[in-house]
Design an enzyme around this catalytic site. Structure first.
Site, mmCIF file in Angstrom:
data_model
loop_
_atom_site.group_PDB
_atom_site.id
_atom_site.type_symbol
_atom_site.label_atom_id
_atom_site.label_comp_id
_atom_site.label_asym_id
_atom_site.label_seq_id
_atom_site.Cartn_x
_atom_site.Cartn_y
_atom_site.Cartn_z
ATOM 1 N N LYS A 103 -2.914 -9.657 10.974
ATOM 2 C CA LYS A 103 -2.423 -9.429 12.842
ATOM 3 C C LYS A 103 -3.723 -10.833 12.958
ATOM 4 O O LYS A 103 -4.615 -10.898 12.318
ATOM 5 C CB LYS A 103 -3.120 -8.460 12.842
ATOM 6 C CG LYS A 103 -2.352 -7.142 12.710
ATOM 7 C CD LYS A 103 -2.351 -5.607 13.402
ATOM 8 C CE LYS A 103 -2.145 -4.646 12.326
ATOM 9 N NZ LYS A 103 -0.502 -3.943 13.324
ATOM 10 N N LYS A 122 -3.006 9.956 14.934
ATOM 11 C CA LYS A 122 -1.751 10.131 15.543
ATOM 12 C C LYS A 122 -2.009 10.582 15.948
ATOM 13 O O LYS A 122 -2.153 11.590 16.527
ATOM 14 C CB LYS A 122 -0.932 10.084 14.059
ATOM 15 C CG LYS A 122 -1.044 9.820 12.488
ATOM 16 C CD LYS A 122 0.418 8.703 12.349
ATOM 17 C CE LYS A 122 0.197 8.869 11.371
ATOM 18 N NZ LYS A 122 1.211 7.217 11.067
ATOM 19 N N HIS A 154 -7.300 -0.517 5.894
ATOM 20 C CA HIS A 154 -7.139 -1.300 7.524
ATOM 21 C C HIS A 154 -7.948 -0.931 8.342
ATOM 22 O O HIS A 154 -8.603 -2.372 8.346
ATOM 23 C CB HIS A 154 -6.120 -0.492 8.403
ATOM 24 C CG HIS A 154 -4.585 -0.273 7.879
ATOM 25 N ND1 HIS A 154 -4.296 -1.231 7.076
ATOM 26 C CD2 HIS A 154 -3.714 0.449 8.253
ATOM 27 C CE1 HIS A 154 -2.788 -1.215 6.306
ATOM 28 N NE2 HIS A 154 -2.559 -0.162 6.886
ATOM 29 N N LYS A 165 0.719 -1.005 -0.183
ATOM 30 C CA LYS A 165 -0.083 0.004 -0.028
ATOM 31 C C LYS A 165 0.878 1.212 -0.387
ATOM 32 O O LYS A 165 2.110 1.446 0.223
ATOM 33 C CB LYS A 165 -0.652 -0.390 1.138
ATOM 34 C CG LYS A 165 -0.377 0.287 2.896
ATOM 35 C CD LYS A 165 -1.520 0.789 4.077
ATOM 36 C CE LYS A 165 -1.841 2.002 3.883
ATOM 37 N NZ LYS A 165 -0.990 2.756 4.865
ATOM 38 N N ASP A 171 -4.705 6.854 4.339
ATOM 39 C CA ASP A 171 -3.333 6.300 4.756
ATOM 40 C C ASP A 171 -4.228 4.704 5.915
ATOM 41 O O ASP A 171 -3.900 3.506 5.915
ATOM 42 C CB ASP A 171 -2.686 7.108 6.072
ATOM 43 C CG ASP A 171 -2.002 6.170 6.489
ATOM 44 O OD1 ASP A 171 -0.493 5.713 5.830
ATOM 45 O OD2 ASP A 171 -1.169 6.696 7.176
ATOM 46 N N HIS A 182 -1.256 -5.467 5.246
ATOM 47 C CA HIS A 182 -0.809 -5.619 6.472
ATOM 48 C C HIS A 182 -1.653 -6.595 7.908
ATOM 49 O O HIS A 182 -1.548 -7.130 8.972
ATOM 50 C CB HIS A 182 0.431 -5.258 7.480
ATOM 51 C CG HIS A 182 0.533 -3.936 8.466
ATOM 52 N ND1 HIS A 182 -0.147 -2.571 7.739
ATOM 53 C CD2 HIS A 182 0.600 -4.492 9.193
ATOM 54 C CE1 HIS A 182 -0.056 -1.830 8.459
ATOM 55 N NE2 HIS A 182 0.721 -2.655 9.630
ATOM 56 N N GLU A 216 -3.149 5.692 17.144
ATOM 57 C CA GLU A 216 -1.254 5.386 17.310
ATOM 58 C C GLU A 216 -0.809 6.832 18.203
ATOM 59 O O GLU A 216 -1.577 7.721 18.430
ATOM 60 C CB GLU A 216 -1.401 5.948 15.633
ATOM 61 C CG GLU A 216 -1.431 4.393 15.537
ATOM 62 C CD GLU A 216 -0.748 4.772 14.072
ATOM 63 O OE1 GLU A 216 0.517 3.613 13.653
ATOM 64 O OE2 GLU A 216 -1.034 5.278 13.382
HETATM 65 C C1 BG6 Z 1 0.331 1.890 7.722
HETATM 66 C C2 BG6 Z 1 0.511 3.664 7.651
HETATM 67 O O1 BG6 Z 1 -0.415 1.500 6.719
HETATM 68 O O2 BG6 Z 1 0.086 1.377 9.309
HETATM 69 C C3 BG6 Z 1 1.213 4.500 8.886
HETATM 70 O O3 BG6 Z 1 1.024 3.934 6.816
HETATM 71 C C4 BG6 Z 1 0.878 3.711 10.426
HETATM 72 O O4 BG6 Z 1 0.484 5.034 8.972
HETATM 73 C C5 BG6 Z 1 1.168 2.149 10.546
HETATM 74 O O5 BG6 Z 1 1.427 3.594 11.485
HETATM 75 C C6 BG6 Z 1 0.266 1.610 11.424
HETATM 76 O O6 BG6 Z 1 0.256 0.060 11.650
HETATM 77 P P1 BG6 Z 1 0.425 -0.808 12.875
HETATM 78 O O7 BG6 Z 1 0.240 -2.498 12.585
HETATM 79 O O8 BG6 Z 1 1.511 -0.036 13.699
HETATM 80 O O9 BG6 Z 1 -0.497 -0.205 13.259
#
Ligand code: BG6
Length: 544
Positions: A236, A395, A294, A202, A289, A232, A270
């Site tokens: 998980k 964020k 996700h 992505k 993003d 990703h 986050e």
């Molecule tokens: C990524 C985003 O796809 O996922 C990031 O581009 C983000 O901005 C990240 O921080 C979060 O992934 P995880 O696995 O840390 O929740």
């Protein structure tokens, strides 16, 4: 040995408990001593292949890809002959790649790195210098792959991984096709020269149009069954467990619908800021993003119908059905009422003063890019009509937490009203995806004593405690699946396009909105406007 075999299931011997236990200890796999983990070794073995990582000198390779491959290898050795070719424009050699990757693996892999283990792994790493736009360089790459095929008997099997900035995807794909390093293979292909697959990182496009164009571009060289679009979050462990939880238990599915569920809240918070990725983030923002990819995947696993089978297409058919039923706000007024975009200002994160988004490196000091997004979606189908899904991500929020919370309706009549139970909180089922993976059910219980007082209590399942071990990293699972050729946890063409079409009206409206996003202090739960989004419906956000 035979007298210790208790029975056979599907031809697999089931041993007496004491013998099983002894094997586990003999193996010195102390972690496997947990009875819940018995017999869990992955039975699938990938075929020998060459994995080609475009963008091998980049951050993703060092943080995620190489540590994941190392961990896969350490836990379940990859087939002899397995090789990785790293490709980039830098002046590296095989040895530079090996040295750099050792540092990356030592820092980021789950498994320890001994000299011996590293030597065994590093002998499979090779480097090819190439300009992604230069066809002539791809001739060199193709020849190197063929050479390795002969030396290592990899049979022409190739796993290409695009880990470059998206502007290189097109040229790389075109060049792979032009030099004959990749060809379309569909179910009718009689090509005996091995399989070729491509994993695409992505962001997959930046809007509906570019995602469609990218799909069309990849399809000129690869058929759909060769394309692995990675998200990703699907790798998980707890996201996959959601499917097990819903479809391997009789208890929850009957109440998993509009008759019992009041609303759903999905939070992906986050605590980190943009971490040196200001340039990328300025072009992206939270909606692109996180939400398009996700969060909509989380909506799908939470809201989908049981698939016909547990295979790639059945699963993805159901996810696409959910996405097609999503009714996003479209009109400008609706968007204003049902979405919130926010941006963090300076604040405190874990006691440290951190800068605001506009002060971050490579960020325009007048930027209107959102670092927070909250929205209310409806899913118009028989199961979910009338149940709002509230989604939020940001964020620099108060803490790092990803969870899906299903809040149930109140009981139709409260028997305990005269006993101080009028404000009894409804049942909530929370699936915690990270950290502290687990599932919690909140319900009412009587407080011990002579009065009939009720209180909300929690029933808690924690992955780490129950299984004695954290699951694999998402990339481990997904890379392994791509090697095996299992696309179930990757997004299909229609899935990505429909997901983009859900966020597109909001992207357009926000792009034309000349006002600033709602401000929130770093280290808090987001802007006041987001609280209002739920308050209008008489609800509040959870404080996970
Ligand atoms: C990524 C985003 O796809 O996922 C990031 O581009 C983000 O901005 C990240 O921080 C979060 O992934 P995880 O696995 O840390 O929740």
């Amino acid at each position: 040995m035979t007298d210790t075999i208790r029975e056979r299931r599907n031809g697999i011997p089931i041993l007496d408990d004491h013998v099983q236990h002894q094997f586990i200890q003999d193996d010195d796999q102390t972690l496997h001593a947990n009875p819940l983990r018995r017999g869990l070794a992955d039975q699938r073995t990938p075929q020998p292949c060459i994995m080609v990582i475009f963008g091998v000198t980049g951050d993703l390779t060092a943080r995620k890809l190489m540590p994941a491959i190392y961990d896969i290898h350490a836990l379940q050795p990859l087939p002899e002959g397995f090789a990785i070719i790293g490709v980039s424009h830098r002046d590296w050699s095989d040895q530079t790649l090996r040295d750099e990757m050792r540092k990356a693996v030592e820092q980021n892999a789950r498994q320890p790195v001994s000299n011996e283990a590293w030597e065994a792994f590093a002998g499979s790493l090779f480097y090819v210098k190439a300009d992604f736009k230069a066809q002539a360089d791809f001739v060199g790459l193709r020849d190197r792959m063929e050479e390795l095929d002969r030396e290592r008997r990899t049979g022409g099997n190739r796993l290409f991984y695009l880990s470059t900035p998206p502007s290189y995807y097109g040229p790389i794909i075109a060049n792979l096709g032009a030099v004959g390093a990749a060809t379309r293979q569909d179910i009718y292909s009689t090509d005996q020269t091995g399989w070729q697959r491509i994993v695409v990182e992505k962001p997959f496009g930046r809007d509906v149009q570019s995602a469609r164009a990218l799909n069309a571009e990849i399809a000129t060289v690869f058929s759909e069954r060769q394309i692995y679009r990675i998200d990703h979050y699907l790798g998980k462990e707890t996201v996959q467990n959601m499917l097990a939880f819903r479809f391997a238990n009789i208890l929850f599915e009957p109440v998993w619908n509009r008759h019992y569920v009041d609303h759903v809240q999905i939070t992906v918070a986050e605590s980190l800021g943009v971490e040196g990725r200001g340039g990328y983030y300025e072009e992206s923002g939270a909606l692109r993003d996180m939400v398009q990819s996700h969060i909509l995947q989380l909506v799908c696993v939470c809201a989908m119908e049981p698939p016909a089978h547990f295979d790639g297409n059945s699963l993805r058919d159901e996810k696409v059905k959910v996405l097609r039923s999503v009714v996003p706000p479209v009109a400008v007024k609706e968007i204003a009422e049902r979405t919130v975009r926010g941006q963090y200002t300076a604040g405190y994160e874990a006691g440290q003063l951190v800068p605001g988004y506009r002060e971050e490196k490579n960020v325009n000091p007048g930027s209107r890019t959102e670092t927070y997004a909250a929205l209310k979606l409806e899913i118009e189908n028989w199961r979910w009509a009338g149940v709002p899904f509230y989604l939020r991500t940001g964020k620099r929020m108060a803490r790092r937490v990803t969870e899906i919370a299903i809040e149930f309706k109140r009981v139709p009549y409260l028997l305990f009203k005269e006993h101080g139970a009028s404000d009894l909180t409804p049942n909530v089922l929370t699936i915690r995806i990270q950290p502290d993976e687990g599932i919690t059910l909140r319900f009412a219980a009587k407080v011990p004593g002579s009065a009939n007082h009720l209180r909300a209590v929690r029933m808690d399942f924690q992955y780490g405690t129950a299984f004695g071990q954290a699951g694999p990293d998402a990339y481990e699972r997904l890379l392994f699946d791509a090697m095996i050729g299992d696309p179930a946890l990757f997004a299909r063409r229609d899935e990505v396009e429909v997901a983009w079409s859900i966020v597109q009206p909001m992207l357009d409206a926000w792009a034309y909105d000349s006002s600033d996003p709602a401000a929130y202090d770093a280290g808090t739960w987001g802007p006041y406007e987001a609280e209002m989004l739920l308050a209008k419906d008489g609800r509040t956000w959870r404080r996970p």
